[in-house]
Design a protein around this motif. Structure first.
Motif, PDB file in Angstrom:
ATOM      1  N   PRO A   3     -44.532 105.628 -26.957  1.00 13.87           N
ATOM      2  CA  PRO A   3     -43.628 104.589 -27.482  1.00 13.87           C
ATOM      3  C   PRO A   3     -43.489 104.566 -29.006  1.00 13.87           C
ATOM      4  O   PRO A   3     -42.373 104.403 -29.503  1.00 13.87           O
ATOM      5  CB  PRO A   3     -44.219 103.292 -26.936  1.00 13.87           C
ATOM      6  CG  PRO A   3     -44.827 103.720 -25.629  1.00 13.87           C
ATOM      7  CD  PRO A   3     -45.417 105.091 -25.919  1.00 13.87           C
ATOM      8  N   PRO A   4     -44.557 104.780 -29.802  1.00  7.47           N
ATOM      9  CA  PRO A   4     -44.355 104.783 -31.261  1.00  7.47           C
ATOM     10  C   PRO A   4     -43.470 105.926 -31.769  1.00  7.47           C
ATOM     11  O   PRO A   4     -43.013 105.900 -32.905  1.00  7.47           O
ATOM     12  CB  PRO A   4     -45.773 104.920 -31.825  1.00  7.47           C
ATOM     13  CG  PRO A   4     -46.665 104.445 -30.739  1.00  7.47           C
ATOM     14  CD  PRO A   4     -45.978 104.821 -29.459  1.00  7.47           C
ATOM     15  N   ASP A   5     -43.247 106.948 -30.909  1.00  9.49           N
ATOM     16  CA  ASP A   5     -42.390 108.083 -31.278  1.00  9.49           C
ATOM     17  C   ASP A   5     -40.917 107.795 -31.015  1.00  9.49           C
ATOM     18  O   ASP A   5     -40.070 108.652 -31.270  1.00  9.49           O
ATOM     19  CB  ASP A   5     -42.774 109.325 -30.456  1.00  9.49           C
ATOM     20  CG  ASP A   5     -44.223 109.731 -30.635  1.00  9.49           C
ATOM     21  OD1 ASP A   5     -44.732 109.639 -31.766  1.00  9.49           O
ATOM     22  OD2 ASP A   5     -44.842 110.150 -29.627  1.00  9.49           O
ATOM     23  N   THR A   6     -40.616 106.625 -30.448  1.00 10.98           N
ATOM     24  CA  THR A   6     -39.255 106.353 -29.987  1.00 10.98           C
ATOM     25  C   THR A   6     -38.571 105.267 -30.799  1.00 10.98           C
ATOM     26  O   THR A   6     -39.206 104.483 -31.492  1.00 10.98           O
ATOM     27  CB  THR A   6     -39.251 105.957 -28.494  1.00 10.98           C
ATOM     28  OG1 THR A   6     -39.966 104.736 -28.316  1.00 10.98           O
ATOM     29  CG2 THR A   6     -39.863 107.039 -27.634  1.00 10.98           C
ATOM     30  N   ASN A   7     -37.250 105.211 -30.641  1.00 16.57           N
ATOM     31  CA  ASN A   7     -36.420 104.226 -31.330  1.00 16.57           C
ATOM     32  C   ASN A   7     -36.161 103.024 -30.412  1.00 16.57           C
ATOM     33  O   ASN A   7     -36.778 102.909 -29.352  1.00 16.57           O
ATOM     34  CB  ASN A   7     -35.106 104.885 -31.777  1.00 16.57           C
ATOM     35  CG  ASN A   7     -34.354 105.512 -30.614  1.00 16.57           C
ATOM     36  OD1 ASN A   7     -34.405 105.041 -29.480  1.00 16.57           O
ATOM     37  ND2 ASN A   7     -33.640 106.588 -30.887  1.00 16.57           N
ATOM     38  N   VAL A   8     -35.225 102.147 -30.797  1.00 17.00           N
ATOM     39  CA  VAL A   8     -34.936 100.948 -30.006  1.00 17.00           C
ATOM     40  C   VAL A   8     -34.309 101.275 -28.653  1.00 17.00           C
ATOM     41  O   VAL A   8     -34.260 100.422 -27.782  1.00 17.00           O
ATOM     42  CB  VAL A   8     -34.022  99.956 -30.779  1.00 17.00           C
ATOM     43  CG1 VAL A   8     -34.717  99.463 -32.036  1.00 17.00           C
ATOM     44  CG2 VAL A   8     -32.681 100.590 -31.122  1.00 17.00           C
ATOM     45  N   HIS A   9     -33.864 102.503 -28.471  1.00 13.71           N
ATOM     46  CA  HIS A   9     -33.287 102.914 -27.191  1.00 13.71           C
ATOM     47  C   HIS A   9     -34.335 103.558 -26.275  1.00 13.71           C
ATOM     48  O   HIS A   9     -34.013 104.090 -25.224  1.00 13.71           O
ATOM     49  CB  HIS A   9     -32.133 103.897 -27.412  1.00 13.71           C
ATOM     50  CG  HIS A   9     -31.097 103.360 -28.338  1.00 13.71           C
ATOM     51  ND1 HIS A   9     -30.234 102.340 -27.989  1.00 13.71           N
ATOM     52  CD2 HIS A   9     -30.813 103.682 -29.624  1.00 13.71           C
ATOM     53  CE1 HIS A   9     -29.457 102.065 -29.022  1.00 13.71           C
ATOM     54  NE2 HIS A   9     -29.781 102.861 -30.013  1.00 13.71           N
ATOM     55  N   ASN A  10     -35.597 103.543 -26.738  1.00 13.11           N
ATOM     56  CA  ASN A  10     -36.710 104.123 -25.997  1.00 13.11           C
ATOM     57  C   ASN A  10     -36.579 105.641 -25.867  1.00 13.11           C
ATOM     58  O   ASN A  10     -37.068 106.247 -24.923  1.00 13.11           O
ATOM     59  CB  ASN A  10     -36.870 103.472 -24.621  1.00 13.11           C
ATOM     60  CG  ASN A  10     -38.271 103.637 -24.060  1.00 13.11           C
ATOM     61  OD1 ASN A  10     -39.245 103.644 -24.804  1.00 13.11           O
ATOM     62  ND2 ASN A  10     -38.368 103.779 -22.751  1.00 13.11           N
ATOM     63  N   THR A  11     -35.882 106.251 -26.837  1.00 14.53           N
ATOM     64  CA  THR A  11     -35.754 107.706 -26.871  1.00 14.53           C
ATOM     65  C   THR A  11     -36.383 108.239 -28.155  1.00 14.53           C
ATOM     66  O   THR A  11     -36.467 107.539 -29.170  1.00 14.53           O
ATOM     67  CB  THR A  11     -34.276 108.154 -26.787  1.00 14.53           C
ATOM     68  OG1 THR A  11     -33.541 107.587 -27.871  1.00 14.53           O
ATOM     69  CG2 THR A  11     -33.660 107.731 -25.454  1.00 14.53           C
ATOM     70  N   LEU A  12     -36.801 109.489 -28.103  1.00 16.09           N
ATOM     71  CA  LEU A  12     -37.507 110.119 -29.214  1.00 16.09           C
ATOM     72  C   LEU A  12     -36.678 110.081 -30.498  1.00 16.09           C
ATOM     73  O   LEU A  12     -35.495 110.421 -30.494  1.00 16.09           O
ATOM     74  CB  LEU A  12     -37.824 111.572 -28.838  1.00 16.09           C
ATOM     75  CG  LEU A  12     -38.591 112.404 -29.849  1.00 16.09           C
ATOM     76  CD1 LEU A  12     -39.982 111.839 -30.101  1.00 16.09           C
ATOM     77  CD2 LEU A  12     -38.695 113.844 -29.342  1.00 16.09           C
TER      78      LEU A  12
END
Length: 173
Positions: A19-28
């Motif tokens: 999760p810390p690798d992702t943006n507000v869209h839950n993508t990398l």
């Protein structure tokens, strides 16, 4: 210098997307992926020339499919072509849903590295040769990509000279 096969520079990395690798869209985050790509491509370049290297360019990077938290990414890279002091490295990124086993190519990129000596000056690199059909396809198309890079670099230099190095807020005084 003795030529080396593309496979000599192969580097592979697999990592879990958290999760810390992702943006507000839950993508990398794209920048996070670019860091992985640059890191692994540099390893391939050093494996080929056995000298320190610097990144000279990254061709256009297309994000083909989203990578979601919980997925894994597998990154492969190897040297596809060389000039006197530079190397083209191909990178392929595959995303895998670890639960469903679904895999997709989510990214490809070409990077150029320059080998440097202990004084930071460009130094010659060995030639590379392809062995597989996959490598041959990339190797044969490399001169065209190199020409396009040169044209793009010249345009970038011209544009940089045109806009100058003053800060925007200094121009408004």
């Amino acid at each position: 210098m003795k030529a080396k096969p593309c496979s000599n520079s192969l580097a592979i990395k697999t990592t879990h997307v958290h999760p810390p690798d992702t943006n507000v869209h839950n993508t990398l985050f794209g920048g996070r992926l670019l860091a992985h790509i640059d890191d692994l491509a540099a390893i391939s370049a050093v494996k080929h020339c056995r000298n320190p290297v610097v990144t000279a360019s990254i061709d256009s990077v297309d994000f083909l499919t989203p990578v979601r938290a919980g997925d894994a990414i597998l990154i492969e890279s190897f040297v596809t072509w060389t000039r006197n002091t530079s190397m083209e490295v191909f990178v392929r990124v595959i995303t895998e849903n670890l639960v469903t086993e679904e895999k997709e190519v989510c990214n490809t990129a070409f990077l150029t590295f320059v080998a440097i000596d202990e004084y930071g000056r460009p130094t010659p690199v060995p030639p590379v040769y392809p062995e597989t059909d996959y490598e041959k396809t990339l190797h044969e198309s490399a001169p065209e990509r190199a020409e396009q890079r040169g044209e793009r670099r010249n345009k970038s230099k011209t544009f940089a000279q045109k806009i100058g190095s003053e800060y925007i807020w200094d121009r408004n005084k």
